[in-house]
Design an enzyme around this catalytic site. Structure first.
Site, PDB file in Angstrom:
ATOM      1  N   ASP A  67       0.821  -1.204   0.000  1.00 31.05           N
ATOM      2  CA  ASP A  67       0.000   0.000   0.000  1.00 31.05           C
ATOM      3  C   ASP A  67       0.859   1.261   0.000  1.00 31.05           C
ATOM      4  OD1 ASP A  67      -2.306  -1.424  -0.076  1.00 31.05           O
ATOM      5  OD2 ASP A  67      -2.897  -1.064   2.003  1.00 31.05           O
ATOM      6  N   ASN A 142      -3.902   9.211   1.700  1.00 37.97           N
ATOM      7  CA  ASN A 142      -4.325   8.593   2.956  1.00 37.97           C
ATOM      8  C   ASN A 142      -4.680   9.624   4.023  1.00 37.97           C
ATOM      9  OD1 ASN A 142      -4.449   5.848   2.597  1.00 37.97           O
ATOM     10  ND2 ASN A 142      -2.702   5.365   3.899  1.00 37.97           N
ATOM     11  N   ASP A 143      -3.667  10.379   4.446  1.00 39.87           N
ATOM     12  CA  ASP A 143      -3.906  11.273   5.582  1.00 39.87           C
ATOM     13  C   ASP A 143      -2.861  12.369   5.694  1.00 39.87           C
ATOM     14  OD1 ASP A 143      -1.681   9.806   6.625  1.00 39.87           O
ATOM     15  OD2 ASP A 143      -3.041   8.345   7.487  1.00 39.87           O
TER      16      ASP A 143
END
Length: 283
Positions: A67, A142-143
């Site tokens: 990922d 993602n973040d």
């Protein structure tokens, strides 16, 4: 599809072998399969690929790694609107499509026959404003995370659409997309969101209160965090765990939905809940 491009994380076991299998199969079936050489001079600013080296006619970028590799590829290729297909060489692989060598050729056949669907994933854009000037800006799939080193607790004010929401004393704050909901957000006790949905999830990290919970807000919301607290606290902002920006007391962090999206290729007709259930069993 006829034009493919490979991104390979050489640190992953069997990634090179998988790349050879893919390249040989595609080239022997009338397709073009190119790969960026990460050892080229002048390419040190990139971890796995150089966006300038990806041909315009590319229809699919195959990413071999985990990922993290796929997220980095999405960041490197942001704005190119190139569909990404992940081959998992890591652990869980929420974003990747296949994880076994025997699944590679069947997957390539599906891609060549255009038997797939495209899934758009929202991204976040964040910036750091210090003394009235933007000193850093980046995007994240993602973040975007406010965090610190050392033992001191962070103190910061959180605003949503210009309105004060809360004053925090915590180890930090995670601002996540639905894609990032299964990453640090999940470990910090935040909710899991369907990856193709549109929302922003805010989860405090180890808050020093009894009533701090995750908040899910509209994707059109604008978030602002103002750093306060002690000068000696070493605090920083990270984008997908990659770009890291040091912060000072008084700095302002602004986060909103990015106009850029990431496109992932999906082959399997597996429901979101089934995928989560299967992945959780591996932990």
């Amino acid at each position: 599809m006829k034009h493919f491009y490979l991104i390979v994380n050489k640190e992953k076991e069997n990634a090179e072998k998988g790349a050879e299998v893919i390249s040989e199969y595609l080239n022997s079936h009338g397709c073009e399969c190119l790969r960026w050489d990460s050892e080229n001079p002048g390419s040190s600013e990139y971890r796995y690929t150089d966006r300038k080296q990806v041909p315009q006619e590319t229809e699919c970028v195959i990413v071999l790694g985990g990922d993290g590799t796929l997220i980095q590829a999405a960041r490197d290729l942001a704005g190119r609107d190139l569909p990404l297909f992940g081959v998992n060489m890591g652990h869980l692989g929420y974003l990747t499509q296949i994880s076994r060598e025997e699944d590679i050729v069947p997957a390539l056949k599906e891609l060549m026959a255009d038997h797939y669907r495209l899934e758009k994933r929202m991204m976040l854009e964040g910036r750091v404003v210090s003394e009235g000037a933007t000193v850093a800006q980046d995007i994240a799939l993602n973040d975007i995370i406010l965090s610190r080193t050392g033992l001191y607790t962070l103190k910061f004010d959180l605003y949503v659409n210009g309105e004060l929401f809360n004053q925090y004393s915590a180890d930090g704050m995670i601002v996540a997309t639905p894609t990032g909901s299964t990453a640090y957000n999940l470990s910090a006790g935040g909710p899991i969101a369907a990856p193709e949905s549109s929302m922003i999830i805010m989860t405090p990290i180890c808050p020093h209160t009894l009533n701090s919970r995750s908040i899910v807000i509209s994707p059109e919301s604008r978030i602002m965090m103002k750093v306060s607290g002690r000068e000696e606290v070493e605090q920083f902002l990270s984008f997908d765990g990659d770009t890291v920006v040091e912060l000072r007391k008084g700095d302002r962090i602004e986060v909103e939905r990015s106009e850029i999206t990431t496109t992932l290729i999906q082959l399997k007709q597996v429901s979101f809940l089934e995928n989560i259930r299967c992945k959780m069993r591996q932990i």
